[in-house]
Scaffold this active site. Structure first.
Site, short mmCIF file in Angstrom:
data_model
loop_
_atom_site.label_atom_id
_atom_site.label_comp_id
_atom_site.label_asym_id
_atom_site.label_seq_id
_atom_site.Cartn_x
_atom_site.Cartn_y
_atom_site.Cartn_z
N GLN A 84 0.82 -1.21 0.00
CA GLN A 84 0.00 0.00 0.00
C GLN A 84 0.85 1.26 0.00
O GLN A 84 0.39 2.33 -0.39
CB GLN A 84 -0.95 0.02 1.20
CG GLN A 84 -2.02 1.11 1.09
CD GLN A 84 -2.91 1.20 2.31
OE1 GLN A 84 -2.68 0.53 3.32
NE2 GLN A 84 -3.95 2.02 2.23
N ASP A 220 10.46 -19.77 7.31
CA ASP A 220 9.80 -18.46 7.30
C ASP A 220 8.29 -18.62 7.34
O ASP A 220 7.67 -19.06 6.37
CB ASP A 220 10.22 -17.69 6.03
CG ASP A 220 9.61 -16.30 5.95
OD1 ASP A 220 8.97 -15.88 6.92
OD2 ASP A 220 9.78 -15.65 4.91
N ASP A 265 9.17 -11.26 1.36
CA ASP A 265 10.56 -11.44 0.91
C ASP A 265 11.05 -10.23 0.12
O ASP A 265 12.23 -9.88 0.18
CB ASP A 265 10.68 -12.66 -0.01
CG ASP A 265 10.64 -13.97 0.73
OD1 ASP A 265 10.73 -13.96 1.97
OD2 ASP A 265 10.50 -15.02 0.06
N ASP A 279 17.69 -12.40 -3.87
CA ASP A 279 18.48 -11.34 -3.25
C ASP A 279 17.73 -10.02 -3.37
O ASP A 279 18.01 -9.20 -4.24
CB ASP A 279 19.86 -11.24 -3.91
CG ASP A 279 20.78 -10.26 -3.19
OD1 ASP A 279 20.34 -9.64 -2.19
OD2 ASP A 279 21.94 -10.11 -3.62
#
Length: 296
Positions: A84, A220, A265, A279
Site C-alpha cells: 500500500q 519463514d 521477501d 536477493d
C-alpha cells in the site's frame, strides 16, 4: 566510501499496511537501508498510519516529505513504496509532483488485490466476522505501536474499513481515476516512464515452487501465510506473491514482475529469510544506481 547509490535526491521508503520503521531492534526494510547508505545514498524510512486509506496516508507522507526537504535542503525526493506504500507514494507524487523525482512501486497493488476482494466478500465490515477481523487488526496495530522504536511523532489514526476499501479492486479503480499517473493503458503492459516530471518504476515477485518454497523460506512463517493467501486469487491464480498479482503490480517502467520473492521477501523481511537464490537487497541497490544514472 562508495558513491554507487548516491542519488541526486534523498530516497524515502514508505511501508505498506501494518508497516513500521523499527519494532524494538527489527527494521521493516531489513538490510536495505544500510546497504543503500553504504553506497552513499541519503535514506529516510518513514512512518504513516499503519491502517488507513491511501489518501490519508498520502497526506501524512506529504508532511514528512516537506520536513525532509527542509532538513536536507534537497529540492525533491525519490519515493519507494512497498505494497500500500506504493499507492501512498503515488498520491503524494500526484499532489506535489514538484517535490517528487521518482516513484518506485515494490509489489504495489496498483490495480487492487484479490486478497482484499476475498476478504470484502467473506468478511464484510458490518458482519460479525468482519468486526472480529477489524478488532484483531486494531489490536495488532496497537501492539506494533507500543513496540515501535523508530517513530517519535504524534499518534497516527487507524481506520480498518478505509484501509481495506483502499486495497480492493473496486477501491483502487476509483483511486486510479483520480491519480492515473504511471498506469499502463493495457492490462499487463507498461506505463509511461515519466509524467509531470516524475519518473515511475515498479517491480514485483511471484510464488514459484522449487524457489520461493526452498532455501531460508523453509523456516519463514510469512512465506507459508503468502501461500495460503494465494489460494484466494482467481484472475491471477498462479501469478501472485500471495497478496498482489503480477500484472496488478505494474506501474511505469516494469523492471521485473517474476522475481522469486513473496510479498514479504521482496523487502527482505523475516530477518532476511528468503527463497532459493533470491536477493531482494540487490534489487534496491541496483535501482538506486539506476536512479543515479538517470540524474535523480
Amino acid at each position: 566510501m562508495s558513491q554507487a547509490t548516491a542519488t541526486r535526491y534523498p530516497l524515502v521508503l514508505v511501508p505498506g499496511m501494518l508497516g513500521f520503521i523499527r519494532l524494538l531492534f527489527y527494521p521493516y526494510w531489513f538490510g536495505i537501508v544500510s546497504a543503500l547508505r553504504r553506497g552513499g545514498a541519503v535514506v529516510f524510512a518513514v512512518q504513516v498510519s499503519p491502517i488507513n486509506s491511501s489518501e490519508v496516508r498520502g497526506e501524512q507522507l506529504l508532511a514528512r516529505i516537506e520536513a525532509i526537504l527542509r532538513e536536507t535542503g534537497a529540492q525533491k525526493v525519490n519515493l519507494f513504496g512497498h505494497s500500500q506504500g506504493s499507492l501512498t507514494a503515488r498520491y503524494a507524487a500526484a499532489k506535489r509532483p514538484d517535490w517528487v523525482a521518482s516513484v518506485t512501486s515494490v509489489a504495489g497493488p496498483n490495480h487492487g488485490s484479490e486478497l482484499a476482494d476475498y476478504l470484502q466478500k467473506n468478511y464484510p465490515h458490518d458482519s460479525a466476522k468482519g468486526r472480529v477481523l477489524s478488532a484483531v487488526l486494531r489490536a495488532v496495530a496497537w501492539v506494533m505501536g507500543v513496540l515501535e522504536t523508530g517513530y517519535r511523532g504524534p499518534k497516527l489514526p487507524v481506520d480498518v474499513h478505509a484501509s481495506h476499501q483502499s486495497l480492493t479492486t473496486e477501491g483502487v479503480a476509483l483511486f486510479n481515476q483520480r491519480y492515473p499517473q504511471g498506469l499502463p493503458d493495457t492490462w499487463g503492459g507498461q506505463g509511461p516512464e515519466e509524467v509531470n516530471g516524475v519518473r515511475y518504476y515498479s517491480w514485483s515477485g511471484t510464488l514459484q515452487p522449487g524457489k520461493t518454497d526452498r532455501g531460508a523460506n523453509l523456516f519463514d512463517g510469512t512465506n507459508r501465510s503468502c501461500r495460503l493467501f494465494a489460494r484466494t486469487f482467481v484472475r491471477e491464480a498462479g501469478h501472485c506473491d500471495g497478496m498482489v498479482g503480477r500484472y496488478s503490480s505494474h506501474l511505469g517502467t516494469v523492471i521485473g514482475d517474476e522475481y522469486p520473492l513473496d510479498h514479504f521477501d521482496i523487502v527482505n523481511q523475516s530477518l532476511g529469510l528468503v527463497g532459493k537464490g533470491a536477493d531482494p537487497v540487490r534489487l534496491f541497490v541496483e535501482h538506486a544506481q539506476r536512479l543515479k544514472a538517470a540524474g535523480v
